[in-house]
Design a protein around this motif. Structure first.
Motif, short mmCIF file in Angstrom:
data_model
loop_
_atom_site.label_atom_id
_atom_site.label_comp_id
_atom_site.label_asym_id
_atom_site.label_seq_id
_atom_site.Cartn_x
_atom_site.Cartn_y
_atom_site.Cartn_z
N ILE A 196 -12.35 1.14 1.32
CA ILE A 196 -11.84 1.91 -0.09
C ILE A 196 -13.11 2.07 -0.81
CG2 ILE A 196 -10.51 2.02 -1.95
CD1 ILE A 196 -8.76 -0.41 -0.48
N PRO A 197 -13.39 3.61 -0.99
CA PRO A 197 -14.49 3.95 -1.82
C PRO A 197 -14.55 3.28 -3.24
CG PRO A 197 -13.32 5.86 -0.68
CD PRO A 197 -12.64 4.47 -0.42
N ALA A 198 -15.59 3.07 -3.73
CA ALA A 198 -15.82 2.22 -5.06
C ALA A 198 -15.04 2.94 -6.05
CB ALA A 198 -17.35 2.00 -5.42
N ALA A 199 -15.08 4.42 -6.02
CA ALA A 199 -14.59 4.88 -7.19
C ALA A 199 -12.99 4.96 -7.25
CB ALA A 199 -15.12 6.47 -7.36
N PHE A 200 -12.50 4.42 -6.01
CA PHE A 200 -11.10 4.48 -5.87
C PHE A 200 -10.62 2.96 -6.28
CE2 PHE A 200 -9.90 7.94 -2.35
CZ PHE A 200 -10.59 8.82 -3.29
N ARG A 201 -11.56 1.90 -5.94
CA ARG A 201 -11.30 0.66 -6.42
C ARG A 201 -11.30 0.43 -7.78
NH1 ARG A 201 -15.17 -0.23 -2.39
NH2 ARG A 201 -16.60 -1.10 -3.83
N ARG A 202 -12.37 1.16 -8.47
CA ARG A 202 -12.48 1.14 -9.83
C ARG A 202 -10.95 1.82 -10.55
NH1 ARG A 202 -17.84 2.21 -9.07
NH2 ARG A 202 -17.57 4.57 -9.46
N GLU A 203 -10.57 2.86 -10.15
CA GLU A 203 -9.52 3.49 -10.71
C GLU A 203 -8.32 2.54 -10.43
OE1 GLU A 203 -6.95 7.80 -10.22
OE2 GLU A 203 -9.26 7.75 -9.89
N GLY A 223 -8.35 -0.80 -10.07
CA GLY A 223 -8.61 -1.92 -10.86
C GLY A 223 -8.76 -3.11 -9.90
N ILE A 224 -9.12 -2.77 -8.50
CA ILE A 224 -9.41 -3.78 -7.40
C ILE A 224 -10.82 -4.12 -7.34
CG2 ILE A 224 -7.15 -3.47 -6.58
CD1 ILE A 224 -8.42 -1.93 -4.37
N ASN A 225 -10.93 -5.35 -7.00
CA ASN A 225 -12.28 -5.94 -6.62
C ASN A 225 -12.26 -6.70 -5.28
OD1 ASN A 225 -13.64 -5.40 -9.35
ND2 ASN A 225 -11.89 -6.89 -10.18
N PRO A 226 -13.57 -6.77 -4.70
CA PRO A 226 -13.72 -7.55 -3.50
C PRO A 226 -12.98 -8.84 -3.64
CG PRO A 226 -15.69 -6.50 -4.00
CD PRO A 226 -14.90 -6.29 -5.08
N GLY A 227 -12.02 -9.12 -2.74
CA GLY A 227 -11.64 -10.51 -2.52
C GLY A 227 -10.18 -10.44 -3.09
N ASP A 228 -9.69 -9.38 -3.98
CA ASP A 228 -8.29 -9.12 -4.48
C ASP A 228 -7.19 -8.96 -3.20
OD1 ASP A 228 -9.30 -9.36 -7.10
OD2 ASP A 228 -9.10 -7.41 -7.72
N THR A 229 -5.90 -9.17 -3.38
CA THR A 229 -5.11 -9.04 -2.85
C THR A 229 -4.23 -7.47 -3.18
OG1 THR A 229 -4.68 -11.25 -2.11
CG2 THR A 229 -2.74 -9.61 -1.58
N VAL A 230 -3.97 -6.57 -2.42
CA VAL A 230 -3.49 -5.35 -2.47
C VAL A 230 -1.98 -5.34 -1.79
CG1 VAL A 230 -5.67 -4.37 -3.23
CG2 VAL A 230 -4.74 -4.14 -0.64
N GLU A 251 6.67 7.89 4.09
CA GLU A 251 6.37 9.11 4.43
C GLU A 251 5.45 9.48 5.34
OE1 GLU A 251 6.96 11.53 0.82
OE2 GLU A 251 8.53 9.96 0.13
N GLY A 252 4.99 8.73 6.21
CA GLY A 252 3.92 8.90 7.19
C GLY A 252 2.63 8.74 6.27
N GLU A 253 2.38 8.04 5.09
CA GLU A 253 1.16 7.78 4.65
C GLU A 253 1.19 6.38 4.39
OE1 GLU A 253 1.35 11.97 1.79
OE2 GLU A 253 1.45 9.89 0.90
N LEU A 254 -0.34 5.89 4.13
CA LEU A 254 -0.59 4.60 4.06
C LEU A 254 -0.84 4.61 2.55
CD1 LEU A 254 -1.38 1.67 5.08
CD2 LEU A 254 -3.67 2.48 5.26
N ARG A 255 -0.13 3.91 1.67
CA ARG A 255 -0.34 3.51 0.47
C ARG A 255 -0.90 2.23 0.11
NH1 ARG A 255 4.96 6.85 -1.74
NH2 ARG A 255 4.72 8.70 -0.37
N VAL A 256 -1.99 2.29 -1.00
CA VAL A 256 -2.67 0.93 -1.26
C VAL A 256 -2.37 0.95 -3.01
CG1 VAL A 256 -4.56 -0.33 -1.50
CG2 VAL A 256 -4.30 1.23 0.60
N ARG A 257 -1.78 -0.38 -3.58
CA ARG A 257 -1.55 -0.48 -4.80
C ARG A 257 -2.07 -1.82 -5.25
NH1 ARG A 257 4.29 -0.41 -4.86
NH2 ARG A 257 4.66 1.51 -3.62
#
Length: 82
Positions: free
Chosen positions: A16-23, A25-32, A38-44
């Motif tokens: 996941i690009p750094a800008a997206f991770r910042r937006e 609010g996730i950091n390396p090691g976090d669980t998402v 609808e045929g898309e992969l969504r990450v929250r």
């Protein structure tokens, strides 16, 4: 919605690009939360998923009553009747 082209690396990992991770609010090691919709992969992020769940539940309790307080009151009333 912004988009960026990324590659799937060894083992099926998606970086996941750094800008997206910042937006998000996730950091390396976090669980998402990852879901297919609808045929898309969504990450929250977890906080985002919790907020969404709270919004969904709020639809059933729009006036903000404390369901816990109501349950406790019901249980006490039952105990007094016994």
């Amino acid at each position: 919605m912004s988009s960026q082209r990324v590659k799937i690396v060894e083992g099926g990992k998606l970086v996941i690009p750094a800008a997206f991770r910042r937006e998000l609010g996730i950091n390396p090691g976090d669980t998402v939360i990852v879901e297919m919709a609808e045929g898309e992969l969504r990450v929250r992020s977890i906080p985002s998923a919790i907020r969404r769940a709270q919004e969904l539940v709020k639809q059933f309790n729009p006036d903000g009553r404390s369901m816990v307080d109501e349950l406790i009151a019901d249980r006490r009333a039952e105990a007094e009747r016994e």
